[in-house]
Design a protein around this motif. Structure first.
Motif, short mmCIF file in Angstrom:
data_model
loop_
_atom_site.label_atom_id
_atom_site.label_comp_id
_atom_site.label_asym_id
_atom_site.label_seq_id
_atom_site.Cartn_x
_atom_site.Cartn_y
_atom_site.Cartn_z
N ASP A 141 0.82 -1.22 0.00
CA ASP A 141 0.00 0.00 0.00
C ASP A 141 0.85 1.27 0.00
N ARG A 142 2.16 1.13 -0.16
CA ARG A 142 3.09 2.25 -0.23
C ARG A 142 4.16 1.91 -1.26
N ASN A 143 4.81 2.93 -1.81
CA ASN A 143 5.93 2.69 -2.70
C ASN A 143 6.87 3.89 -2.68
N ALA A 144 7.98 3.76 -3.39
CA ALA A 144 9.02 4.79 -3.38
C ALA A 144 8.48 6.14 -3.85
N HIS A 145 7.61 6.14 -4.84
CA HIS A 145 7.12 7.40 -5.41
C HIS A 145 6.15 8.13 -4.46
N PHE A 146 5.42 7.36 -3.64
CA PHE A 146 4.58 8.00 -2.63
C PHE A 146 5.47 8.81 -1.68
N ILE A 151 7.39 13.99 0.42
CA ILE A 151 8.51 14.84 0.81
C ILE A 151 8.47 16.16 0.04
N SER A 152 8.26 16.06 -1.26
CA SER A 152 8.25 17.26 -2.11
C SER A 152 7.19 18.26 -1.68
N LEU A 153 6.01 17.76 -1.41
CA LEU A 153 4.92 18.65 -0.99
C LEU A 153 5.25 19.34 0.34
N GLU A 154 5.80 18.57 1.27
CA GLU A 154 6.12 19.13 2.58
C GLU A 154 7.23 20.19 2.49
N LEU A 155 8.29 19.86 1.73
CA LEU A 155 9.42 20.78 1.66
C LEU A 155 9.06 22.09 0.97
N GLY A 156 8.08 22.04 0.09
CA GLY A 156 7.70 23.24 -0.66
C GLY A 156 6.78 24.19 0.09
N GLN A 157 6.34 23.81 1.28
CA GLN A 157 5.34 24.61 1.98
C GLN A 157 5.91 25.65 2.94
N ALA A 158 7.22 25.62 3.17
CA ALA A 158 7.83 26.60 4.07
C ALA A 158 9.00 27.27 3.36
N PRO A 159 9.25 28.56 3.65
CA PRO A 159 10.35 29.25 2.97
C PRO A 159 11.71 28.64 3.32
N ALA A 235 7.33 12.70 18.60
CA ALA A 235 8.05 13.96 18.76
C ALA A 235 7.50 15.05 17.84
N GLY A 236 6.49 14.70 17.04
CA GLY A 236 5.89 15.68 16.14
C GLY A 236 6.71 15.97 14.91
N LEU A 237 7.59 15.02 14.55
CA LEU A 237 8.46 15.22 13.40
C LEU A 237 7.84 14.62 12.14
N ARG A 238 8.10 15.24 11.02
CA ARG A 238 7.67 14.70 9.73
C ARG A 238 8.87 13.98 9.12
N SER A 309 14.20 19.73 -4.21
CA SER A 309 14.41 21.07 -3.69
C SER A 309 13.04 21.67 -3.39
N LYS A 310 13.03 22.92 -2.92
CA LYS A 310 11.76 23.54 -2.59
C LYS A 310 10.94 23.85 -3.84
N GLU A 311 11.62 23.97 -5.00
CA GLU A 311 10.91 24.38 -6.22
C GLU A 311 10.66 23.24 -7.19
N LYS A 312 11.45 22.16 -7.13
CA LYS A 312 11.35 21.17 -8.21
C LYS A 312 11.79 19.78 -7.77
N ILE A 313 11.44 18.81 -8.61
CA ILE A 313 11.86 17.42 -8.43
C ILE A 313 12.69 17.04 -9.65
N SER A 314 13.94 16.62 -9.41
CA SER A 314 14.87 16.32 -10.49
C SER A 314 15.37 14.88 -10.37
N ILE A 315 15.98 14.40 -11.46
CA ILE A 315 16.68 13.12 -11.38
C ILE A 315 18.01 13.36 -10.67
#
Length: 498
Positions: A141-146, A151-159, A235-238, A309-315
């Protein structure tokens, strides 16, 4: 007996999987030999080898096992019920790690692999709800792309955000068995007595280490990390954990320091050392142009085959280099290698503005990137003329990409690599007495190479069109929107060596 019927099913599935794999290998050897025969005067002998461990015991041979599966299932079921089952000694194989060095993988006899798979599925089915939703490896019910998506969504939400990255040294080799079994007893996991005995049989008497190469170890790896996951959550960590590869993030520096303490305590309790050379530790993630008062500052993190990164997902750069290396080899074996020696080895010499070997090279690069998709199929899907295609090429291992600049740079690199190969091929042909300076494709200017090859037809079709990273990316983006991650990712994503 129910157990015997289950074992029979799993033994047959395991044997058929391996026999199908051997047939596919045999076919690929034959196909490659036929392709060599079309481009080389002396293609060498066609050699089909059997895996060396097949000769060690018949139960490594899938054809033998499938033929005798009923007897084998009956015998093993009886041993499991009596509590006397023990797997036979596995063969071993060294597998190169992406980070360097080798890991030893155990190859179990097919009946033992089937037992391992059966008990893995049983344990996962009963205990899946106990696993953390942030543990993405070895689950149905989970995989690498999930993990990458989250991660990408979380990292992009804060400056700016703090990130902790840790790497464990020989994770599977050093896990203490007493710690592992304590997780069953202390943390609400369901396990029967026969399952406990089978696990112990696979682990052996050493007291530490989980064998790599058997399905049951996949469940055990997640079990071992249950306490780590739970403490990070409390501990409330993501975080996102894929096997022993963990990325943790927080907006608060004090919180991220708690993650550091949790990781170190987990290391001491399990017997798994932290690889201090490869672990990045705590960093501040922020855009390159932002000033920072924090010493350890970066603008991206690597996870599995991606750079986030905060702006993009790269290879990831290492993965890009692997892709370039494979494409370069394809160009070399088709265009350069047959002309490289002092004695001409090429079977076909370009003539009449046609180069058959260039067509073969471009076709193989297309298969490498696209799988069995053609440019027409991809175009029809992007334009809405067809509503479903199946992604299987290398790019299907990266369905979440959105770094368009990187993809356009890869396209530029590919065109340049083909142009350079053609120019070198022209010089090698001249050395053998074939001057093709005024013949296509050898007279095409660098800036015109892509457009000219795109217009050329073979059999009425534009087969010389150079494949494009950006083109397949557009189809993947549409597929991601239409079908979700699981609809576009390669079926072997969780087994891919990123």
């Amino acid at each position: 007996m129910i157990l015997e019927k289950q074992l029979l099913k799993f033994i047959q599935a395991e044997a058929e999987k391996l026999s199908d794999r051997h047939h596919a290998y045999h076919n690929s050897v034959n196909l490659e030999f036929e392709r060599k025969s079309k481009r080389l005067l002396d293609p060498g002998k066609k050699v089909v080898t059997l895996p060396p461990h097949w000769s060690e015991d018949k139960k490594f041979n899938p054809f033998h096992v499938n033929k005798n599966r009923k007897k084998i299932a009956h015998s093993i079921a009886k041993k499991i019920l009596l509590g006397t089952y023990s797997p036979n000694s596995p063969a071993s194989m060294k597998v190169r790690k992406p980070s360097g060095g080798y890991r030893t993988v155990s190859i179990y006899q097919i009946p033992d692999a089937a037992v391992s798979s059966l008990f893995y599925h049983q344990l996962l089915r009963k205990n899946k709800h106990r696993l953390s939703s942030f543990a993405y490896a070895y689950r149905d019910d989970r995989n690498a792309h999930f993990a990458i998506q989250d991660i990408s969504l979380e990292l992009g939400q804060a400056p700016r955000i703090f990130v902790a990255e840790f790497d464990f040294s020989k994770f599977f080799d050093n896990i203490r068995h007493d710690y592992l079994f304590a997780q069953f007893d202390e943390n609400g996991f369901s396990i029967s007595e026969s399952e406990r005995k089978v696990i112990q049989a696979f682990l052996g008497p050493s007291g530490k280490g989980i064998p790599q190469g058997t399905s049951i170890s996949l469940f055990l790896a997640n079990l071992v990390c249950w306490n780590l996951d739970k403490k990070l959550e409390l501990a409330g960590l993501r975080f996102a954990r894929y096997a022993d590869d963990t990325v943790i993030w927080a907006n608060d520096y004090q919180k991220i320091n708690i993650a550091y303490d949790i990781i170190y305590r987990f290391s001491a309790e399990t017997g798994v050392a932290i690889n201090l050379e490869k672990s990045e530790g705590i960093s501040l993630l922020c855009p390159k142009d932002h000033k920072s008062e924090f010493a350890q500052c970066k603008d991206s993190v690597d996870f599995l085959g991606y750079t986030l990164s905060k702006e993009k997902i790269s290879i990831k750069e290492k993965s890009v280099l692997k892709i370039k290396k494979e494409i370069s080899y394809i160009l070399y074996k088709h265009l350069i290698q047959p002309l490289k020696s002092s004695v001409l080895r090429s079977l076909s010499i370009p003539a009449n503005n046609k180069d058959v070997d260039l067509l073969r090279a471009v076709s193989e690069i297309r298969r490498f990137l696209y799988g069995d998709l053609t440019d027409e199929m991809i175009s029809n899907y992007i334009n809405g003329a067809s509503n479903r295609i199946f992604f299987k090429g290398t790019m299907s291992f990266y369905p979440l990409l959105n770094d368009e600049m990187q993809l356009r740079q890869l396209d530029t690199w590919l065109v340049l690599a083909i142009f350079k190969s053609i120019k070198l091929r022209k010089r090698l042909l001249a050395r053998h007495g074939y001057n093709r300076a005024h013949s296509s494709p050898f007279n095409i200017r660098k800036k015109d190479i892509a457009s000219t090859l795109r217009r050329q037809k073979d059999g009425g079709k534009k087969k010389l069109q150079i494949p494009s990273f950006f083109f397949i990316y557009q189809a993947l983006r549409k597929g991601l929107s239409d079908m979700g991650v699981e609809g576009v990712m390669n079926p072997k994503s969780n087994m891919y060596n990123y």
